[in-house]
Write an enzyme that holds these catalytic residues in place. Structure first.
Site, PDB file in Angstrom:
ATOM      1  N   LYS A   1       2.997  10.236   0.281  1.00 14.22           N
ATOM      2  CA  LYS A   1       2.079  10.740   1.307  1.00 14.22           C
ATOM      3  C   LYS A   1       2.731  11.657   2.335  1.00 14.22           C
ATOM      4  CE  LYS A   1      -1.803   7.642   0.963  1.00 14.22           C
ATOM      5  NZ  LYS A   1      -2.828   6.897   1.704  1.00 14.22           N
TER       6      LYS A   1
ATOM      7  N   GLY B   1      -4.139  -4.049  -4.909  1.00 15.30           N
ATOM      8  CA  GLY B   1      -4.841  -2.980  -5.598  1.00 15.30           C
ATOM      9  C   GLY B   1      -3.928  -1.796  -5.837  1.00 15.30           C
ATOM     10  N   HIS B   2      -3.529  -1.572  -7.082  1.00 14.82           N
ATOM     11  CA  HIS B   2      -2.687  -0.420  -7.398  1.00 14.82           C
ATOM     12  C   HIS B   2      -3.585   0.742  -7.827  1.00 14.82           C
ATOM     13  CE1 HIS B   2       1.254  -2.880  -8.066  1.00 14.82           C
ATOM     14  NE2 HIS B   2       0.723  -2.999  -6.855  1.00 14.82           N
TER      15      HIS B   2
ATOM     16  N   GLN C   1       2.366  -5.762  -3.452  1.00 10.75           N
ATOM     17  CA  GLN C   1       2.574  -5.842  -2.000  1.00 10.75           C
ATOM     18  C   GLN C   1       3.857  -5.097  -1.589  1.00 10.75           C
ATOM     19  OE1 GLN C   1       1.865  -9.260  -3.451  1.00 10.75           O
ATOM     20  NE2 GLN C   1      -0.289  -8.974  -3.108  1.00 10.75           N
TER      21      GLN C   1
ATOM     22  N   GLY D   1       0.290  14.149  -2.927  1.00  7.54           N
ATOM     23  CA  GLY D   1      -1.130  13.958  -3.190  1.00  7.54           C
ATOM     24  C   GLY D   1      -1.333  12.780  -4.111  1.00  7.54           C
TER      25      GLY D   1
ATOM     26  N   ASP E   1       0.814  -1.223   0.000  1.00  9.13           N
ATOM     27  CA  ASP E   1       0.000   0.000   0.000  1.00  9.13           C
ATOM     28  C   ASP E   1       0.846   1.271   0.000  1.00  9.13           C
ATOM     29  OD1 ASP E   1      -2.352  -1.648   0.324  1.00  9.13           O
ATOM     30  OD2 ASP E   1      -1.820  -1.817   2.434  1.00  9.13           O
TER      31      ASP E   1
ATOM     32  N   LYS F   1       2.660   2.296  -5.188  1.00 11.68           N
ATOM     33  CA  LYS F   1       3.428   1.869  -6.355  1.00 11.68           C
ATOM     34  C   LYS F   1       2.710   2.172  -7.665  1.00 11.68           C
ATOM     35  CE  LYS F   1       3.492  -2.210  -4.503  1.00 11.68           C
ATOM     36  NZ  LYS F   1       3.029  -1.851  -3.142  1.00 11.68           N
TER      37      LYS F   1
END
Length: 423
Positions: A331, A40-41, A224, A414, A13, A16
């Site tokens: 982030k 989930g990318h 992952q 962002g 998470d 990537k």
């Protein structure tokens, strides 16, 4: 010609998908090398949020070829829905997406096995996403699995039936209450197989070898994160594949001496989904703020992520085992507003201070040793150059670079692809 590699350095998470999307314009080929549809990318641009599960994150670029490598496990039903979800964007999927014949297939009974196995563990659950990924990799290593290339064989249906029957016997052995209609699941599975047949299957190791000889640029995309690696992660709370740099070699057939840059992605703080040890996890208002501001919910599972301060012991470990050459910090904007930031620089391990990642990081053995940093109040989301960033953030970045001895080349402020600062 060499290949570059991009992977996550924490518990997944890290962002990537966004960075692959940002970098894709520099590459001819984007190749996913491991993992399954639990990864989930997330990509965001033009005001639209996209979540990719199996398809490489370069699919939105007109010129890039996207390869699903042999190290990936594919759920045909999820894959078909993913393709259908992209149809409204008028992408040339048929010519831009190709699949390795050696990639393994997730059967409906793999998902059922996953659910039965997890249910049987009671409180000892490892936090599986129940996508059938673990059982599929077990069949791979047990030499029972079905691969994409088997779809081309005349006896594919017979091979499927033999493996599914074996799985049903195993489900019965677990003796747990799992409700399912296999006939309905199989109908959906075989309809999806017909859709997959419309794409080109390749011998990806040969394809990539010839691409390198022709001077094509390749970016290998991991799923992952390094701390979920089946060998080097926080076992048994890990995924079922090698998420580290070595996984790109085995998951695509690219030789180690053909890999050049290794891009390591990490968050300015740390998150984790599911069970397992997490030394810097926060249970206070700071952790709640990170989760809220960072929208820390799984892009596929929807599960809330656990949040904590940056752990440099774990980050240095991930940099070391992957041979990371460039870092990308995601982030940074989420940390705006904190008066004080903490960074874990060492562990107190069984009464002794250590700076390396030990065999066991369970809370009874490990407590983090923190160094404090002054926070910043500025909103970073509209900033476009490194010079604009607050001095406190620059000091935070420079401290990390000094500790891990690798430069941070990108700072994300962002979710949109435009909110990316090159350093």
């Amino acid at each position: 010609m060499t290949a570059d590699l991009l992977l996550g350095l924490q518990w997944g998470d890290e962002g990537k998908g966004k960075i692959v999307d940002v970098l894709t314009s520099n590459y001819d080929i984007i190749a996913r090398f491991q993992g399954g549809p639990n990864a989930g990318h997330t990509l965001e641009f033009d005001g639209i949020k996209h979540v990719l599960r199996t398809i490489p994150s370069g699919i939105f670029h007109k010129t890039a070829i996207n390869i699903i490598g042999n190290g990936v496990v594919i759920d045909p039903v999820v894959f078909q829905k993913e393709i259908e979800g992209l149809e409204k964007f008028n992408l040339d999927i048929k010519s831009k997406l190709i699949i390795s014949r050696k990639a393994h297939l997730i059967l409906p009974t793999h998902r059922l096995l996953d659910a039965a196995s997890e249910a049987s563990k009671g409180k000892a659950k490892i936090g599986s996403t129940l996508k059938g990924i673990g059982p599929t990799y077990m069949d791979k290593t047990g030499r029972n699995g079905l691969r994409v290339g088997d779809i081309e064989l005349e006896d594919f249906a017979d091979r499927y039936r033999a493996l599914a029957d074996k799985h049903e016997a195993m489900i019965e052995f677990y003796d747990v209450d799992i409700q399912y209609n296999l006939e309905e699941l199989e109908k959906e599975f075989f309809e999806a197989i017909e859709e997959i047949k419309k794409l080109d299957f390749i011998d990806s190791e040969e394809y990539l070898h010839q691409a390198q000889k022709a001077g094509k640029s390749i970016l290998c995309e991991g799923a992952q994160g390094s701390l979920l690696d089946v060998d080097f992660g926080t076992y048994p709370f890990v995924t079922s594949s090698n998420t580290t740099a070595a996984g790109a070699c085995t998951g695509l057939g690219i030789a180690p001496n053909k890999i050049k840059e290794v891009y390591g992605i990490f968050k300015a703080y740390v998150t984790r989904v599911g069970s397992g040890p997490f030394p810097t996890e926060l249970f206070d208002e700071d952790g709640a703020t990170m989760a809220r501001v960072g929208n820390e919910f799984g892009s596929v599972t929807g599960r809330q992520r656990r949040c904590g301060w940056l752990d440099l012991v774990a980050l240095k470990y991930a940099v070391q085992i992957n041979g990371v050459t460039q870092l990308m910090m995601m982030k940074g904007d989420v940390l705006s507003g904190f008066e004080t930031l903490k960074v874990c620089t060492e562990y107190n391990y069984k009464g002794e201070k250590i700076s390396h990642f030990p065999y066991n990081i369970e809370p009874e053995n490990v407590t983090p040793v923190y160094q404090d940093f002054k926070g910043w109040q500025a909103d970073l989301t509209g900033m476009t150059t490194y010079d604009e960033l607050p001095i406190e953030l620059k000091e935070y970045i420079e401290f990390i670079e000094k500790e891990v001895e690798v430069p941070i080349k990108i700072v994300s402020v962002g979710p949109d692809r435009k909110q990316t600062i090159l350093k």
